[in-house]
Design a protein around this motif. Structure first.
Motif, mmCIF file in Angstrom:
data_model
loop_
_atom_site.group_PDB
_atom_site.id
_atom_site.type_symbol
_atom_site.label_atom_id
_atom_site.label_comp_id
_atom_site.label_asym_id
_atom_site.label_seq_id
_atom_site.Cartn_x
_atom_site.Cartn_y
_atom_site.Cartn_z
ATOM 1 N N HIS A 129 -10.424 -1.341 0.587
ATOM 2 C CA HIS A 129 -9.842 -1.662 1.896
ATOM 3 C C HIS A 129 -10.451 -2.952 2.452
ATOM 4 O O HIS A 129 -9.719 -3.849 2.900
ATOM 5 C CB HIS A 129 -10.078 -0.485 2.842
ATOM 6 C CG HIS A 129 -9.488 -0.655 4.196
ATOM 7 N ND1 HIS A 129 -8.129 -0.768 4.419
ATOM 8 C CD2 HIS A 129 -10.069 -0.740 5.417
ATOM 9 C CE1 HIS A 129 -7.906 -0.910 5.714
ATOM 10 N NE2 HIS A 129 -9.070 -0.901 6.335
ATOM 11 N N TYR B 122 -3.756 -4.056 12.184
ATOM 12 C CA TYR B 122 -4.188 -3.647 10.837
ATOM 13 C C TYR B 122 -5.027 -2.374 10.899
ATOM 14 O O TYR B 122 -4.888 -1.498 10.051
ATOM 15 C CB TYR B 122 -4.992 -4.752 10.147
ATOM 16 C CG TYR B 122 -4.166 -5.902 9.625
ATOM 17 C CD1 TYR B 122 -2.894 -5.716 9.101
ATOM 18 C CD2 TYR B 122 -4.676 -7.191 9.631
ATOM 19 C CE1 TYR B 122 -2.159 -6.776 8.610
ATOM 20 C CE2 TYR B 122 -3.948 -8.258 9.139
ATOM 21 C CZ TYR B 122 -2.690 -8.054 8.630
ATOM 22 O OH TYR B 122 -1.964 -9.094 8.133
ATOM 23 N N ARG B 123 -5.903 -2.279 11.881
ATOM 24 C CA ARG B 123 -6.719 -1.063 12.031
ATOM 25 C C ARG B 123 -5.811 0.134 12.293
ATOM 26 O O ARG B 123 -5.968 1.198 11.682
ATOM 27 C CB ARG B 123 -7.726 -1.253 13.166
ATOM 28 C CG ARG B 123 -8.641 -0.072 13.373
ATOM 29 C CD ARG B 123 -9.794 -0.460 14.293
ATOM 30 N NE ARG B 123 -10.557 0.672 14.737
ATOM 31 C CZ ARG B 123 -11.433 1.333 13.990
ATOM 32 N NH1 ARG B 123 -11.648 0.958 12.747
ATOM 33 N NH2 ARG B 123 -12.093 2.364 14.479
ATOM 34 N N GLY C 239 -4.043 1.152 9.186
ATOM 35 C CA GLY C 239 -4.906 1.954 8.316
ATOM 36 C C GLY C 239 -4.901 3.420 8.715
ATOM 37 O O GLY C 239 -4.840 4.308 7.862
ATOM 38 N N ARG D 249 0.774 -1.228 0.000
ATOM 39 C CA ARG D 249 0.000 0.000 0.000
ATOM 40 C C ARG D 249 0.812 1.288 0.000
ATOM 41 O O ARG D 249 0.241 2.355 -0.191
ATOM 42 C CB ARG D 249 -0.910 0.010 1.239
ATOM 43 C CG ARG D 249 -1.985 -1.034 1.180
ATOM 44 C CD ARG D 249 -2.681 -1.182 2.529
ATOM 45 N NE ARG D 249 -3.829 -2.071 2.447
ATOM 46 C CZ ARG D 249 -3.749 -3.381 2.510
ATOM 47 N NH1 ARG D 249 -2.588 -3.970 2.663
ATOM 48 N NH2 ARG D 249 -4.839 -4.122 2.415
#
Length: 177
Positions: free
Chosen positions: A130, A73-74, A77, A39
């Motif tokens: 996402h 992961y959150r 982000g 990403r």
């Protein structure tokens, strides 16, 4: 008192020792690194990964037992969103240009390298991409996907279902064009 800076947080953080963090790092640092490889510009991946892990250490009392990876992961982000707001160009969920053999070829990476798939994904909203990438690339489903998205399990299932339907529509439009 249960606010972020209150005694409950201090006590919870004290219970999470250096050994806890070393285990977290050993188990999940590679996954967080790969998340950013998919990403972000390659030059920023190590720094972004370090930011997530530093946040995990600072907020160790907030990391839910049994759901450490979705929490990471959150957090990743959020770190990526902050990075993007700083004006650095970041590819849209793109495969890195130079695969250096650090990780084995992932079938999901090979699929996204396909031009038609890339175009179909680009037609989706950032949110849909996402959700799909957390599911396809990171292997999250059910409660893990819900935790990573910060929503309930039913909401995560619905978001994944809607994103899949939109991808099918985008794919059909690309193929029939």
């Amino acid at each position: 008192m249960t606010d972020h800076d209150g005694p409950a947080t201090v006590a919870g953080a004290a219970a999470r020792s250096d050994a806890w963090f070393e285990e977290l790092f050993a188990a999940h640092a590679g996954a967080v690194h790969r998340y950013f490889l998919r990403r972000a510009p390659r030059d920023d991946v190590d720094d972004l990964t370090a930011d997530v892990l530093a946040t995990a250490w600072r907020r160790r009392a907030d990391v839910p037992d049994g759901h450490e990876l979705p929490w990471l992961y959150r957090t990743a982000g959020f770190v990526l969103a902050n990075h993007r707001r700083k004006g650095r160009p970041i590819p849209v969920e793109a495969l890195p240009d130079d695969v250096d053999g650090e990780y084995a070829a992932d079938p999901a990476d090979l699929v996204v390298a396909d031009t038609q798939v890339t175009e179909a994904l680009a037609a989706l909203s950032v949110r849909d991409r996402h959700v799909l990438m957390l599911h396809a690339w990171e292997g999250l489903d059910g409660e893990e996907l819900a935790a990573a998205l910060g929503i309930g399990r039913g909401g995560a299932a619905a978001a994944l279902s809607r994103a899949r339907a939109r991808l099918r529509t985008a794919w059909d439009e690309r193929v029939s064009a």
